[in-house]
Write a protein that holds these residues in place. Sequence first.
Motif, PDB file in Angstrom:
ATOM      1  N   LEU A  53      46.002  67.842  48.778  1.00 50.91           N
ATOM      2  CA  LEU A  53      46.712  66.869  49.595  1.00 50.91           C
ATOM      3  C   LEU A  53      47.193  67.521  50.889  1.00 50.91           C
ATOM      4  CD1 LEU A  53      48.894  64.997  46.921  1.00 50.91           C
ATOM      5  CD2 LEU A  53      46.720  64.276  47.931  1.00 50.91           C
ATOM      6  N   GLN A  76      43.554  59.111  48.410  1.00 52.75           N
ATOM      7  CA  GLN A  76      44.506  60.071  47.866  1.00 52.75           C
ATOM      8  C   GLN A  76      45.919  59.551  48.098  1.00 52.75           C
ATOM      9  OE1 GLN A  76      43.252  63.545  50.184  1.00 52.75           O
ATOM     10  NE2 GLN A  76      42.469  64.501  48.319  1.00 52.75           N
ATOM     11  N   GLY A  78      49.696  60.169  48.584  1.00 52.42           N
ATOM     12  CA  GLY A  78      50.438  61.307  49.102  1.00 52.42           C
ATOM     13  C   GLY A  78      51.585  61.737  48.205  1.00 52.42           C
ATOM     14  N   ASN A  79      52.035  62.964  48.441  1.00 55.45           N
ATOM     15  CA  ASN A  79      53.153  63.518  47.682  1.00 55.45           C
ATOM     16  C   ASN A  79      54.377  63.743  48.561  1.00 55.45           C
ATOM     17  OD1 ASN A  79      52.193  65.584  49.263  1.00 55.45           O
ATOM     18  ND2 ASN A  79      51.946  67.066  47.595  1.00 55.45           N
ATOM     19  N   ASN A 139      50.781  62.646  53.455  1.00 56.13           N
ATOM     20  CA  ASN A 139      49.652  63.313  52.794  1.00 56.13           C
ATOM     21  C   ASN A 139      48.730  62.336  52.074  1.00 56.13           C
ATOM     22  OD1 ASN A 139      50.377  65.875  53.703  1.00 56.13           O
ATOM     23  ND2 ASN A 139      51.708  66.228  51.945  1.00 56.13           N
ATOM     24  N   SER A 140      48.959  61.035  52.237  1.00 64.11           N
ATOM     25  CA  SER A 140      47.996  60.052  51.738  1.00 64.11           C
ATOM     26  C   SER A 140      46.761  60.042  52.626  1.00 64.11           C
ATOM     27  CB  SER A 140      48.601  58.642  51.735  1.00 64.11           C
ATOM     28  OG  SER A 140      49.681  58.539  50.839  1.00 64.11           O
ATOM     29  N   THR A 161      44.331  60.722  57.268  1.00 62.49           N
ATOM     30  CA  THR A 161      45.358  61.327  56.436  1.00 62.49           C
ATOM     31  C   THR A 161      46.668  61.314  57.207  1.00 62.49           C
ATOM     32  OG1 THR A 161      43.734  62.771  55.379  1.00 62.49           O
ATOM     33  CG2 THR A 161      46.055  63.386  55.158  1.00 62.49           C
TER      34      THR A 161
END
Length: 320
Positions: A53, A76, A78-79, A139-140, A161
């Motif tokens: 990520l 993805q 994100g975190n 971070n997606s 991203t």
Amino acid sequence: MSNNHSRAFPRILAAACTIALSLGMAACGSNSDKSTNSSEDTQMAGVKATGALGKKPKITFHTPMSVVNNSYVVLQKGNGAAIQKDNHVCIQGIALNAKDGSEMMSTWEKNTPDCSMVMNEEGITNKTYYNVLKDQKINSTVAFGINDHNKTSTSYIMAITLVSQSKPITRAKGDKVTDVPANLPKVTLGEKGAPSIDFNGYKPGNDLVVQPLIKGKGQKVDEKDTIDAHYTGWVMDKDGKPSKFDSSWDRGKPAQFSLQQVVKGWTQGLAGQTVGSQVLLVIPPSLGYGSESKDKIPANSTLYFVVDILYDYGEMQTQQ
């Protein structure tokens, strides 16, 4: 103030217009995000991403792939922090040819994220893009299908991203300048930051006067950059008093301007200043509107501006 009010749209990949993804338009060169081959809420199947990520992802899909405008998939999750409304969001992007999967452009290698995206419906005029992106976290990675049928007949996947976000400032923020010459016009700020001016017996000459009043700590503005700014402009009336002709403060929101599309006094005066700064500009007619009258500005007027520099988008692609 501006010579050209054309809107500067966010750009993902300024290096190649034909694959630039404007978040207000389906594809570079299109007049609208709607087409006969579009759907506002189509999930895009068969596209996957792998990798850490916040790093450049590896995007895979079966080729050739049929692409529908406004189709999307969250590759993805994100975190990082949840994206906040009205924040400026920086993104990295990859464009992949839908026919053969080849990489057409990437911002990752040179680490040149695009920070021109503003997370609201005015900043992202494509409803689908906004509805998808507003619910993401830092971070997606999200992929969108782009079918540039109007210009290049090229279909591609744009994977973006979300790498960072920042809350916009609403007024100049920095260190107050203490050595302002006493003979210059005096500027007083209201409770929310709106300026007023007292000419203080000042007699303008033929040269541009650039006087920082607050020194911001942000990045330095280039003469080709696009900025967000709060500003008020005055001319001198027949009695020698300030006559306000324009103010973003009165409209309740900052304005966005390319420094290539404003009077020369703005371009020369703001280039080299920093984000967060407040600047007094005294612009002679030769660097303003000259012998041309403009709305509330008589011909051959000296222009007085107080400008708060709130954000610098860098050099942006403009579209009419």
